[in-house]
Scaffold this motif. Structure first.
Motif, PDB file in Angstrom:
ATOM      1  N   ARG A 197     -15.863 136.082  26.078  1.00  0.00           N
ATOM      2  CA  ARG A 197     -15.393 135.526  24.806  1.00  0.00           C
ATOM      3  C   ARG A 197     -13.864 135.600  24.729  1.00  0.00           C
ATOM      4  N   GLN A 198     -13.305 136.733  25.098  1.00  0.00           N
ATOM      5  CA  GLN A 198     -11.854 136.909  25.057  1.00  0.00           C
ATOM      6  C   GLN A 198     -11.153 136.049  26.110  1.00  0.00           C
ATOM      7  N   ARG A 199     -11.773 135.899  27.280  1.00  0.00           N
ATOM      8  CA  ARG A 199     -11.167 135.080  28.339  1.00  0.00           C
ATOM      9  C   ARG A 199     -11.069 133.616  27.912  1.00  0.00           C
ATOM     10  N   LEU A 200     -12.166 133.069  27.395  1.00  0.00           N
ATOM     11  CA  LEU A 200     -12.170 131.677  26.970  1.00  0.00           C
ATOM     12  C   LEU A 200     -11.250 131.456  25.771  1.00  0.00           C
ATOM     13  N   LYS A 201     -11.232 132.424  24.870  1.00  0.00           N
ATOM     14  CA  LYS A 201     -10.367 132.313  23.700  1.00  0.00           C
ATOM     15  C   LYS A 201      -8.896 132.292  24.119  1.00  0.00           C
ATOM     16  N   ALA A 202      -8.526 133.128  25.092  1.00  0.00           N
ATOM     17  CA  ALA A 202      -7.145 133.155  25.582  1.00  0.00           C
ATOM     18  C   ALA A 202      -6.779 131.839  26.257  1.00  0.00           C
ATOM     19  N   LEU A 203      -7.735 131.255  26.993  1.00  0.00           N
ATOM     20  CA  LEU A 203      -7.503 129.967  27.650  1.00  0.00           C
ATOM     21  C   LEU A 203      -7.294 128.878  26.608  1.00  0.00           C
ATOM     22  N   TRP A 204      -8.124 128.898  25.549  1.00  0.00           N
ATOM     23  CA  TRP A 204      -7.974 127.914  24.470  1.00  0.00           C
ATOM     24  C   TRP A 204      -6.648 128.092  23.750  1.00  0.00           C
ATOM     25  N   LEU A 205      -6.267 129.335  23.471  1.00  0.00           N
ATOM     26  CA  LEU A 205      -5.026 129.598  22.749  1.00  0.00           C
ATOM     27  C   LEU A 205      -3.820 129.115  23.548  1.00  0.00           C
ATOM     28  N   GLN A 206      -3.833 129.341  24.847  1.00  0.00           N
ATOM     29  CA  GLN A 206      -2.738 128.870  25.694  1.00  0.00           C
ATOM     30  C   GLN A 206      -2.619 127.349  25.617  1.00  0.00           C
ATOM     31  N   HIS A 207      -3.764 126.674  25.699  1.00  0.00           N
ATOM     32  CA  HIS A 207      -3.763 125.216  25.609  1.00  0.00           C
ATOM     33  C   HIS A 207      -3.314 124.755  24.232  1.00  0.00           C
ATOM     34  N   ALA A 208      -3.774 125.416  23.187  1.00  0.00           N
ATOM     35  CA  ALA A 208      -3.407 125.042  21.823  1.00  0.00           C
ATOM     36  C   ALA A 208      -1.904 125.174  21.608  1.00  0.00           C
ATOM     37  N   GLN A 209      -1.315 126.234  22.128  1.00  0.00           N
ATOM     38  CA  GLN A 209       0.131 126.426  21.964  1.00  0.00           C
ATOM     39  C   GLN A 209       0.919 125.333  22.690  1.00  0.00           C
ATOM     40  N   GLN A 210       0.456 124.953  23.885  1.00  0.00           N
ATOM     41  CA  GLN A 210       1.124 123.884  24.624  1.00  0.00           C
ATOM     42  C   GLN A 210       1.037 122.566  23.869  1.00  0.00           C
ATOM     43  N   LEU A 211      -0.131 122.287  23.301  1.00  0.00           N
ATOM     44  CA  LEU A 211      -0.321 121.046  22.545  1.00  0.00           C
ATOM     45  C   LEU A 211       0.536 121.060  21.284  1.00  0.00           C
ATOM     46  N   GLY A 212       0.563 122.195  20.585  1.00  0.00           N
ATOM     47  CA  GLY A 212       1.375 122.304  19.383  1.00  0.00           C
ATOM     48  C   GLY A 212       2.856 122.124  19.673  1.00  0.00           C
ATOM     49  N   GLN A 213       3.336 122.720  20.764  1.00  0.00           N
ATOM     50  CA  GLN A 213       4.747 122.575  21.148  1.00  0.00           C
ATOM     51  C   GLN A 213       5.072 121.118  21.465  1.00  0.00           C
ATOM     52  N   PHE A 214       4.137 120.430  22.132  1.00  0.00           N
ATOM     53  CA  PHE A 214       4.354 119.019  22.451  1.00  0.00           C
ATOM     54  C   PHE A 214       4.481 118.200  21.168  1.00  0.00           C
ATOM     55  N   TYR A 215       3.566 118.429  20.225  1.00  0.00           N
ATOM     56  CA  TYR A 215       3.617 117.685  18.968  1.00  0.00           C
ATOM     57  C   TYR A 215       4.932 117.956  18.223  1.00  0.00           C
ATOM     58  N   CYS A 216       5.352 119.212  18.197  1.00  0.00           N
ATOM     59  CA  CYS A 216       6.600 119.549  17.500  1.00  0.00           C
ATOM     60  C   CYS A 216       7.802 118.871  18.156  1.00  0.00           C
ATOM     61  N   SER A 217       7.823 118.862  19.490  1.00  0.00           N
ATOM     62  CA  SER A 217       8.958 118.279  20.200  1.00  0.00           C
ATOM     63  C   SER A 217       9.045 116.770  20.006  1.00  0.00           C
ATOM     64  N   HIS A 218       7.932 116.141  19.602  1.00  0.00           N
ATOM     65  CA  HIS A 218       7.912 114.698  19.365  1.00  0.00           C
ATOM     66  C   HIS A 218       7.842 114.376  17.864  1.00  0.00           C
ATOM     67  N   ASP A 219       8.154 115.377  17.028  1.00  0.00           N
ATOM     68  CA  ASP A 219       8.156 115.201  15.561  1.00  0.00           C
ATOM     69  C   ASP A 219       6.829 114.670  15.033  1.00  0.00           C
ATOM     70  N   MET A 220       5.743 115.070  15.691  1.00  0.00           N
ATOM     71  CA  MET A 220       4.400 114.690  15.227  1.00  0.00           C
ATOM     72  C   MET A 220       3.894 115.823  14.336  1.00  0.00           C
ATOM     73  N   HIS A 221       4.486 115.899  13.129  1.00  0.00           N
ATOM     74  CA  HIS A 221       4.289 117.059  12.266  1.00  0.00           C
ATOM     75  C   HIS A 221       2.839 117.231  11.809  1.00  0.00           C
TER      76      HIS A 221
END
Length: 382
Positions: free
Chosen positions: A281-305
């Motif tokens: 559970r913790q392994r998959l959650k960490a994998l999802w969180l890493q992906h979520a942070q990358q996606l969030g950073q991408f959206y922020c960098s493109h002003d996709m608020h």
């Protein structure tokens, strides 16, 4: 085979489409004079092959290849050009073939044969998404081939957990003693074994009555039990496999990244909260969180608020103690001049940290919030 054509010369497109029409298994599904327009179509339709002119104004064929591969990795590339100087570079990009203009039917025929071989070979190697889809992210349920969702009707929680444990370790023999220690540690061996056998029989009966035979089998082997499954897809495994195959987030791939982000509905067996499943559970959650942070950073960098807010609110929902999500949300709301939401995020964070961890916000967040309040509500970048 589905084929897309890209060439800035209209007459060349018409001629190539006519020539491909002579091959019974070639179906031209798109014809474009600009690579930029073709890429969006390719990402949606995933053709088997693209006949791509190299020498075009703007985004030329060689430059377009990387973007095509990012949106449709399995699409084969056949370069078409009047210049032979690109041949070496084209094959370094793993082109299926390289055609010189003007096209000759005999040469095109050899290209089509080569394409058939590659497409057939790929389809034989590709896993077929057939059978049931078993959900273990969140609530345990199955999706039938017709799309219908159904919960398995467990008579006891022990039988349900026994199935989940055996499925997680499918293909491996699990000793009776290990299963007794996991599920019936309080019972003597005779009563424990009786409960184990009854639960195994219930699992078999539930699967047979719900979806029929052939998907799951449990057999006794070497003083233990082994569960085997056929054509049973598992959502957690498919999610991880797709995520690891996906190229880094880009404008073209953002929808696919968002789909995988949304696919992670909840944590591994979150509803049942099995102790033995905690590490996975913790392994998959960490994998999802890493992906979520990358996606969030991408959206922020493109002003996709709006998209970024959705990602960080979901991170907050999954992990209320993840302080960075509060700070990132406050940053976005500050940029949008939404003062009320900045204050609400801060107050919510303070309350959750106090309730769940008896802690205060980190010094960095306190400093950000103090500076923001003292700067006439101007945007403070973190």
């Amino acid at each position: 085979m589905k084929v897309t054509l890209v060439d800035d010369e209209r007459l060349a497109l018409v001629r190539l489409e006519k020539m491909l029409g002579e091959f019974h298994d070639c179906n031209v599904i798109g014809s474009f004079s600009k690579a930029e327009l073709a890429i969006h179509h390719i990402g949606e339709s995933h053709p088997d092959a693209v006949f791509l002119d190299i020498h075009m104004p703007g985004l030329n064929g060689l430059m377009a290849t990387e973007r095509i591969r990012s949106v449709s990795p399995d699409t084969k590339i056949i370069y078409v050009t009047a210049y032979d100087k690109y041949a070496i570079e084209a094959f370094e990009l793993d082109a299926t073939d390289y055609l010189m203009k003007p096209l000759r039917r005999e040469r095109l025929s050899r290209t089509i044969q080569r394409l058939r071989e590659r497409v057939v070979e790929h389809k034989l190697e590709s896993p077929k998404e057939e059978g049931l889809l078993y959900h273990c992210l969140g609530a345990m349920q199955i999706r039938k081939p017709n799309g219908e969702l159904e919960f398995l009707k467990w008579r006891t929680t022990k039988a349900k957990e026994l199935f989940a444990y055996l499925l997680y370790h499918r293909g491996k023999v699990i000793s009776k003693n290990a299963l007794l220690e996991l599920l019936w540690p309080e019972l003597d061996e005779r009563k424990g074994l009786a409960n184990l056998q009854t639960s195994v029989n219930r699992i078999r009966s539930i699967w047979k009555s719900t979806v029929g035979e052939g998907y799951v089998s449990i057999r006794f082997s070497q003083y233990g039990y082994v569960l085997e499954s056929k054509q049973l897809r598992i959502d957690a495994e498919e999610w991880e496999q797709e995520l690891r195959r996906l190229n880094p987030v880009s404008i073209e791939l953002a929808p696919e990244h968002q789909r995988l982000f949304d696919m992670y509905r909840a944590n591994f067996y979150e509803e049942d909260n099995y102790v033995w499943a905690e590490s996975e559970r913790q392994r998959l959650k960490a994998l999802w969180l890493q992906h979520a942070q990358q996606l969030g950073q991408f959206y922020c960098s493109h002003d996709m608020h709006s998209e970024a807010l959705g990602v960080y609110h979901q991170i907050q929902k999954q992990d209320p103690l993840h302080e960075d999500s509060y700070l990132l949300l406050m940053n976005i709301y500050a940029r949008l001049n939404d003062e009320d939401s900045v204050h609400k995020q801060y107050e919510f964070m303070v309350r959750i940290l106090k309730q769940e961890a008896e802690a205060d916000p980190s010094p960095g967040i306190l400093e950000w919030y103090t500076r923001w309040k003292g700067s006439n509500k101007r945007v403070v970048h973190h």
